[in-house]
Design a protein around this motif. Structure first.
Motif, mmCIF file in Angstrom:
data_model
loop_
_atom_site.group_PDB
_atom_site.id
_atom_site.type_symbol
_atom_site.label_atom_id
_atom_site.label_comp_id
_atom_site.label_asym_id
_atom_site.label_seq_id
_atom_site.Cartn_x
_atom_site.Cartn_y
_atom_site.Cartn_z
ATOM 1 N N ILE A 260 -22.842 17.346 -5.160
ATOM 2 C CA ILE A 260 -24.221 17.641 -5.559
ATOM 3 C C ILE A 260 -25.125 17.564 -4.334
ATOM 4 N N THR A 261 -26.284 18.186 -4.412
ATOM 5 C CA THR A 261 -27.163 18.299 -3.247
ATOM 6 C C THR A 261 -27.883 17.006 -2.916
ATOM 7 N N THR A 262 -28.063 16.123 -3.907
ATOM 8 C CA THR A 262 -28.794 14.877 -3.681
ATOM 9 C C THR A 262 -28.051 13.709 -4.316
ATOM 10 N N GLY A 263 -27.831 12.658 -3.523
ATOM 11 C CA GLY A 263 -27.224 11.448 -4.067
ATOM 12 C C GLY A 263 -25.760 11.590 -4.417
ATOM 13 N N GLY A 264 -25.058 12.429 -3.706
ATOM 14 C CA GLY A 264 -23.632 12.594 -3.978
ATOM 15 C C GLY A 264 -22.807 11.447 -3.419
ATOM 16 N N SER A 265 -21.600 11.303 -3.949
ATOM 17 C CA SER A 265 -20.723 10.222 -3.498
ATOM 18 C C SER A 265 -19.274 10.677 -3.548
ATOM 19 N N VAL A 266 -18.477 10.083 -2.666
ATOM 20 C CA VAL A 266 -17.033 10.305 -2.618
ATOM 21 C C VAL A 266 -16.370 8.944 -2.505
ATOM 22 N N GLU A 267 -15.410 8.689 -3.369
ATOM 23 C CA GLU A 267 -14.687 7.412 -3.356
ATOM 24 C C GLU A 267 -13.203 7.680 -3.142
ATOM 25 N N VAL A 268 -12.625 6.993 -2.147
ATOM 26 C CA VAL A 268 -11.207 7.145 -1.818
ATOM 27 C C VAL A 268 -10.518 5.816 -2.091
ATOM 28 N N ARG A 269 -9.430 5.854 -2.876
ATOM 29 C CA ARG A 269 -8.689 4.641 -3.219
ATOM 30 C C ARG A 269 -7.202 4.860 -2.964
ATOM 31 N N THR A 270 -6.550 3.833 -2.457
ATOM 32 C CA THR A 270 -5.089 3.861 -2.280
ATOM 33 C C THR A 270 -4.507 2.599 -2.896
ATOM 34 N N GLU A 271 -3.314 2.739 -3.460
ATOM 35 C CA GLU A 271 -2.642 1.593 -4.059
ATOM 36 C C GLU A 271 -1.145 1.859 -4.111
ATOM 37 N N MET A 272 -0.403 0.780 -4.282
ATOM 38 C CA MET A 272 1.048 0.860 -4.377
ATOM 39 C C MET A 272 1.470 0.470 -5.779
ATOM 40 N N THR A 273 2.264 1.319 -6.425
ATOM 41 C CA THR A 273 2.762 1.039 -7.767
ATOM 42 C C THR A 273 4.290 0.991 -7.737
ATOM 43 N N GLN A 275 6.211 3.098 -9.127
ATOM 44 C CA GLN A 275 6.709 4.459 -8.951
ATOM 45 C C GLN A 275 6.500 4.987 -7.537
ATOM 46 N N GLY A 276 5.602 4.373 -6.763
ATOM 47 C CA GLY A 276 5.349 4.858 -5.412
ATOM 48 C C GLY A 276 3.895 4.653 -5.021
ATOM 49 N N ALA A 277 3.475 5.354 -3.980
ATOM 50 C CA ALA A 277 2.107 5.244 -3.478
ATOM 51 C C ALA A 277 1.202 6.221 -4.216
ATOM 52 N N VAL A 278 -0.033 5.777 -4.456
ATOM 53 C CA VAL A 278 -1.014 6.595 -5.178
ATOM 54 C C VAL A 278 -2.312 6.602 -4.371
ATOM 55 N N ALA A 279 -2.864 7.793 -4.195
ATOM 56 C CA ALA A 279 -4.168 7.959 -3.547
ATOM 57 C C ALA A 279 -5.072 8.742 -4.486
ATOM 58 N N VAL A 280 -6.287 8.258 -4.672
ATOM 59 C CA VAL A 280 -7.245 8.891 -5.578
ATOM 60 C C VAL A 280 -8.511 9.219 -4.794
ATOM 61 N N LEU A 345 -14.871 15.949 -9.551
ATOM 62 C CA LEU A 345 -13.423 16.112 -9.631
ATOM 63 C C LEU A 345 -12.741 14.808 -9.234
ATOM 64 N N ILE A 346 -11.610 14.541 -9.875
ATOM 65 C CA ILE A 346 -10.748 13.417 -9.521
ATOM 66 C C ILE A 346 -9.400 13.986 -9.105
ATOM 67 N N VAL A 347 -9.015 13.765 -7.853
ATOM 68 C CA VAL A 347 -7.741 14.244 -7.328
ATOM 69 C C VAL A 347 -6.833 13.034 -7.144
ATOM 70 N N THR A 348 -5.661 13.065 -7.773
ATOM 71 C CA THR A 348 -4.696 11.975 -7.678
ATOM 72 C C THR A 348 -3.436 12.478 -7.017
ATOM 73 N N VAL A 349 -3.062 11.831 -5.924
ATOM 74 C CA VAL A 349 -1.842 12.183 -5.190
ATOM 75 C C VAL A 349 -0.841 11.057 -5.411
ATOM 76 N N ARG A 350 0.349 11.417 -5.903
ATOM 77 C CA ARG A 350 1.419 10.436 -6.131
ATOM 78 C C ARG A 350 2.593 10.794 -5.227
ATOM 79 N N LEU A 351 2.999 9.833 -4.421
ATOM 80 C CA LEU A 351 4.082 10.052 -3.470
ATOM 81 C C LEU A 351 5.150 8.980 -3.691
ATOM 82 N N PRO A 352 6.425 9.395 -3.727
ATOM 83 C CA PRO A 352 7.498 8.400 -3.874
ATOM 84 C C PRO A 352 7.667 7.575 -2.605
#
Length: 354
Positions: A260-273, A275-280, A345-352
């Motif tokens: 968005i043009t005003t007050g936008g935000s992006v949050e990056v999260r990583t964790e280990m589960t 099943q493998g590594a997860v990045a959101v 949008l929420i993008v989830t990357v799952r890697l073994p």
């Protein structure tokens, strides 16, 4: 010989062997107890020789009947058994001729042939989708590569006919167009490299790569008024640090630009589960329609309203998500897209792990 003829001869051969064995058993275990000499001269009782003379012609007749029955019945049964293979052969022939839309659609109860036909249909469906995707990719790539060349040609034509042309301005514009063409070519090469999976693997820490990507894109986020936040735990995978770094850069860049043009935000999260590594990567933005969500991972798909105005300078060629998806798949993982509540949008990357 055809498979049907081989099966027919096999059926007939087994039937003949069974008949011969049965007749041999009759001859050995029944006729052996019949005396060969005349038992009573006053009474005409058949002896072994009489029974053998009567038994042999009928034995031959029975064997001939079994042979004919084996050939005719075997030919019919073999035809019934091989009928599914005929359908599969026809589908394979049509596929070899380029008709990937044909399907076997095997009827009947589920058996080995039905399972084989279903697997073959699944393979044809995936192959058809892959070929269609490659056709669209080639057409879109040709268009995208032709655009900067056409712009350069138009600039040169205008400058040639303009006596008051400013050479410095022309050089700057041509340099910008050429830089875009180079960036597009490099993106296409990176996408091809990720799809082939030809890279050396090493132990990589995802959270560090995510931090580096966020740090490199902070200036762009500041100019656009978008806040960047990264948090999470340590997550290790085996893969290419260069490609995984590009994955985070593409996803975070995409989240910053399409915000968005005003007050936008992006949050990056990583964790280990387990099943493998997860990045959101989660970002604010406009509401993404459901019909558009399924096409965002395709090459050159920018989406409605995603490359205009303020976004045009950093929108790229629509390869960001396609490259990220290719890198994730090359590492044996997945890239999932989910609309964010309230827009974005929420993008989830799952890697073994391995």
């Amino acid at each position: 010989m055809s498979a049907r003829l081989k099966l027919t001869l096999s059926y007939a051969g087994f039937l003949m062997i069974a008949g011969v064995l049965l007749l041999v058993v009759v001859n050995l275990f029944l006729l052996r107890y019949v005396p060969d000499a005349q038992i009573n001269a006053d009474m005409r009782v058949p002896n072994r020789s009489d029974l053998e003379r009567a038994f042999v012609p009928r034995t031959i007749a029975v064997l001939v009947f079994l042979l004919v029955l084996g050939l005719v019945g075997g030919w019919f049964l073999a035809g019934r058994m091989l009928a599914p293979l005929t359908r599969l052969n026809e589908a394979a022939r049509l596929a070899a001729e380029g008709s990937l839309s044909h399907r076997v659609d095997m009827p009947g109860a589920r058996d080995e042939f039905r399972d084989l036909a279903d697997v073959f249909d699944t393979m044809l469906a995936r192959l058809e989708a892959h070929v269609e995707e490659q056709r669209r990719f080639a057409a879109n790539a040709s268009h995208e590569l032709r655009t900067p060349l056409a712009i350069s040609q138009a600039m040169l034509d205008v400058a040639r006919d303009d006596p008051d042309r400013d050479v410095d301005v022309l050089i700057d514009r041509l340099q910008n167009v050429n830089a875009r063409a180079i960036a597009l070519t490099e993106a296409l090469l990176l996408l091809a490299r990720a799809d082939r999976g030809t890279f050396e693997r090493e132990r990589v820490e995802l959270s560090l790569l995510a931090e580096e990507a966020v740090e490199s894109l902070h200036p762009l986020a500041d100019r656009r008024g978008v806040s960047l936040d990264i948090r999470g735990t340590t997550a290790f995978v085996n893969g290419s640090a260069t490609l995984l770094q590009q994955l985070f850069v593409n996803l975070v860049h995409n989240a910053v630009v399409h915000n968005i043009t005003t007050g936008g935000s992006v949050e990056v999260r990583t964790e280990m589960t387990q099943q493998g590594a997860v990045a959101v990567i989660e970002n604010t933005g406009e509401v993404v329609p459901s019909h558009l969500l399924a096409t965002l991972r395709e090459p050159f798909q920018r989406g409605a309203g995603r490359s205009r105005g303020k976004d045009a300078a950093h929108a790229g060629a629509g390869l960001g998500l396609a490259i990220a998806d290719g890198i994730a798949r090359a590492h044996g993982g997945t890239l999932e897209l989910e609309p964010r509540s309230g827009g974005g949008l929420i993008v989830t990357v799952r890697l073994p792990v391995e």
